[in-house]
Design a protein around this motif. Sequence first.
Motif, PDB file in Angstrom:
ATOM      1  N   PHE A 109      45.833  11.523 -32.726  1.00 38.09           N
ATOM      2  CA  PHE A 109      46.387  12.719 -33.145  1.00 38.09           C
ATOM      3  C   PHE A 109      45.575  13.873 -32.420  1.00 38.09           C
ATOM      4  O   PHE A 109      46.338  14.816 -31.940  1.00 38.09           O
ATOM      5  CB  PHE A 109      46.442  13.164 -34.720  1.00 38.09           C
ATOM      6  CG  PHE A 109      46.931  14.265 -35.067  1.00 38.09           C
ATOM      7  CD1 PHE A 109      48.186  14.782 -35.150  1.00 38.09           C
ATOM      8  CD2 PHE A 109      46.131  15.603 -35.209  1.00 38.09           C
ATOM      9  CE1 PHE A 109      48.582  15.638 -35.387  1.00 38.09           C
ATOM     10  CE2 PHE A 109      46.684  16.755 -35.442  1.00 38.09           C
ATOM     11  CZ  PHE A 109      47.991  17.077 -35.423  1.00 38.09           C
ATOM     12  N   HIS A 125      48.976   2.178 -42.415  1.00 36.42           N
ATOM     13  CA  HIS A 125      47.961   2.876 -42.794  1.00 36.42           C
ATOM     14  C   HIS A 125      46.634   1.991 -42.649  1.00 36.42           C
ATOM     15  O   HIS A 125      46.552   0.934 -43.265  1.00 36.42           O
ATOM     16  CB  HIS A 125      47.948   2.937 -44.332  1.00 36.42           C
ATOM     17  CG  HIS A 125      48.966   4.209 -44.808  1.00 36.42           C
ATOM     18  ND1 HIS A 125      50.201   4.062 -44.707  1.00 36.42           N
ATOM     19  CD2 HIS A 125      48.691   5.356 -45.379  1.00 36.42           C
ATOM     20  CE1 HIS A 125      50.764   5.090 -44.880  1.00 36.42           C
ATOM     21  NE2 HIS A 125      49.786   6.159 -45.503  1.00 36.42           N
ATOM     22  N   ILE A 135      44.110   6.605 -35.685  1.00 31.69           N
ATOM     23  CA  ILE A 135      45.093   7.458 -36.125  1.00 31.69           C
ATOM     24  C   ILE A 135      44.673   9.072 -35.970  1.00 31.69           C
ATOM     25  O   ILE A 135      45.343   9.890 -35.342  1.00 31.69           O
ATOM     26  CB  ILE A 135      45.520   7.327 -37.802  1.00 31.69           C
ATOM     27  CG1 ILE A 135      46.216   6.170 -37.909  1.00 31.69           C
ATOM     28  CG2 ILE A 135      46.245   8.556 -38.047  1.00 31.69           C
ATOM     29  CD1 ILE A 135      46.285   5.576 -39.407  1.00 31.69           C
ATOM     30  N   LYS A 180      48.821  12.971 -42.680  1.00 26.32           N
ATOM     31  CA  LYS A 180      50.167  13.767 -42.150  1.00 26.32           C
ATOM     32  C   LYS A 180      50.602  13.205 -40.652  1.00 26.32           C
ATOM     33  O   LYS A 180      51.614  13.531 -40.309  1.00 26.32           O
ATOM     34  CB  LYS A 180      50.055  15.488 -42.153  1.00 26.32           C
ATOM     35  CG  LYS A 180      49.948  15.722 -43.734  1.00 26.32           C
ATOM     36  CD  LYS A 180      51.061  15.708 -44.430  1.00 26.32           C
ATOM     37  CE  LYS A 180      51.139  15.952 -45.725  1.00 26.32           C
ATOM     38  NZ  LYS A 180      52.417  15.920 -46.531  1.00 26.32           N
ATOM     39  N   ALA A 181      49.597  12.670 -39.668  1.00 22.30           N
ATOM     40  CA  ALA A 181      49.773  12.551 -38.402  1.00 22.30           C
ATOM     41  C   ALA A 181      51.037  11.207 -38.332  1.00 22.30           C
ATOM     42  O   ALA A 181      50.902  10.300 -39.240  1.00 22.30           O
ATOM     43  CB  ALA A 181      48.707  11.963 -37.890  1.00 22.30           C
ATOM     44  N   PRO A 182      51.788  11.321 -37.519  1.00 23.24           N
ATOM     45  CA  PRO A 182      52.592  10.225 -37.247  1.00 23.24           C
ATOM     46  C   PRO A 182      51.722   8.789 -36.942  1.00 23.24           C
ATOM     47  O   PRO A 182      50.701   8.779 -36.357  1.00 23.24           O
ATOM     48  CB  PRO A 182      53.617  10.307 -36.038  1.00 23.24           C
ATOM     49  CG  PRO A 182      53.440  12.078 -36.032  1.00 23.24           C
ATOM     50  CD  PRO A 182      51.982  12.270 -36.520  1.00 23.24           C
ATOM     51  N   ARG A 183      52.111   7.750 -37.604  1.00 22.78           N
ATOM     52  CA  ARG A 183      51.510   6.446 -37.499  1.00 22.78           C
ATOM     53  C   ARG A 183      52.228   5.285 -37.846  1.00 22.78           C
ATOM     54  O   ARG A 183      53.281   5.503 -38.391  1.00 22.78           O
ATOM     55  CB  ARG A 183      50.239   6.202 -38.514  1.00 22.78           C
ATOM     56  CG  ARG A 183      50.646   6.611 -39.913  1.00 22.78           C
ATOM     57  CD  ARG A 183      49.287   6.691 -40.434  1.00 22.78           C
ATOM     58  NE  ARG A 183      49.442   7.034 -42.045  1.00 22.78           N
ATOM     59  CZ  ARG A 183      49.868   7.977 -42.669  1.00 22.78           C
ATOM     60  NH1 ARG A 183      50.146   9.135 -41.820  1.00 22.78           N
ATOM     61  NH2 ARG A 183      50.069   8.217 -43.919  1.00 22.78           N
ATOM     62  N   MET A 184      51.946   4.145 -37.371  1.00 23.54           N
ATOM     63  CA  MET A 184      52.709   2.752 -37.637  1.00 23.54           C
ATOM     64  C   MET A 184      52.397   2.297 -39.071  1.00 23.54           C
ATOM     65  O   MET A 184      53.216   1.665 -39.761  1.00 23.54           O
ATOM     66  CB  MET A 184      52.313   1.937 -36.463  1.00 23.54           C
ATOM     67  CG  MET A 184      52.936   2.321 -35.058  1.00 23.54           C
ATOM     68  SD  MET A 184      54.678   2.722 -34.920  1.00 23.54           S
ATOM     69  CE  MET A 184      55.382   0.794 -35.344  1.00 23.54           C
TER      70      MET A 184
END
Length: 228
Positions: free
Chosen positions: A181, A226, A177, A220-224
């Motif tokens: 980013f 955790h 992640i 805060k980063a866009p992710r699929m």
Amino acid sequence: MDSRSDFLMVDARVEKLVAAVSNFPSIGPDPAKWPKWNGGWARADVALVDAVLSTRQPYSRTLATVEKWRIATEDIGDRELAIFTELLNEELGQILTERKLPGTTTLRRDGIVELAQILMTGPFNCRTGNEIRSRIKTKGDALEVRHAMESVKGVGPATSSYFLMLIGIDGVKADSIVSRFVSDAVNEQLSQGEVETIVGVAAERFGSTRQALDYAIWDKAPRMSHNR
């Protein structure tokens, strides 16, 4: 490439990352507004289980196993790392999972045992989280500890750094992640080492710890999913 060119390249990348983080909705460039990481463990054994089991795995799944381990071993005293060599494989298997270390046929629990042995012997001779923290703060040899851990096949920079972060040593976990980013922010495909360097320098610009910026990006980063 000379050292000045290296510096300018890192500086340009840092500026791009600072700009990207500053554009995070509702928190921006103020570390006081960043989400706070409430993780970490005083005990080295719990931190090691967390760091190894969470690599490339959903953290919600990992946390249940970590908590099961913590409760089952809460009376071990200063045998934090020694406990891994004292328990039989069958006993470890009752608590830890059967998943394998990334890119290997080695069970993660066997990797944990090997890592514990590395930390307890040789130049480190540490058996608890307190001893590892004290050693690193006194000798400043976090990189040596990490390199020794990474000698275990399937254990990479993200795992070694996260282990130290979990016991209270400032750092960056360049997982998928965070790495994605930062690479997207600078428009380059970066190695984990480059990500750690750039996030570390950017943290200085923000006046924050590396861990604080690492977690702000991860949160805060866009992710699929955790995966930490």
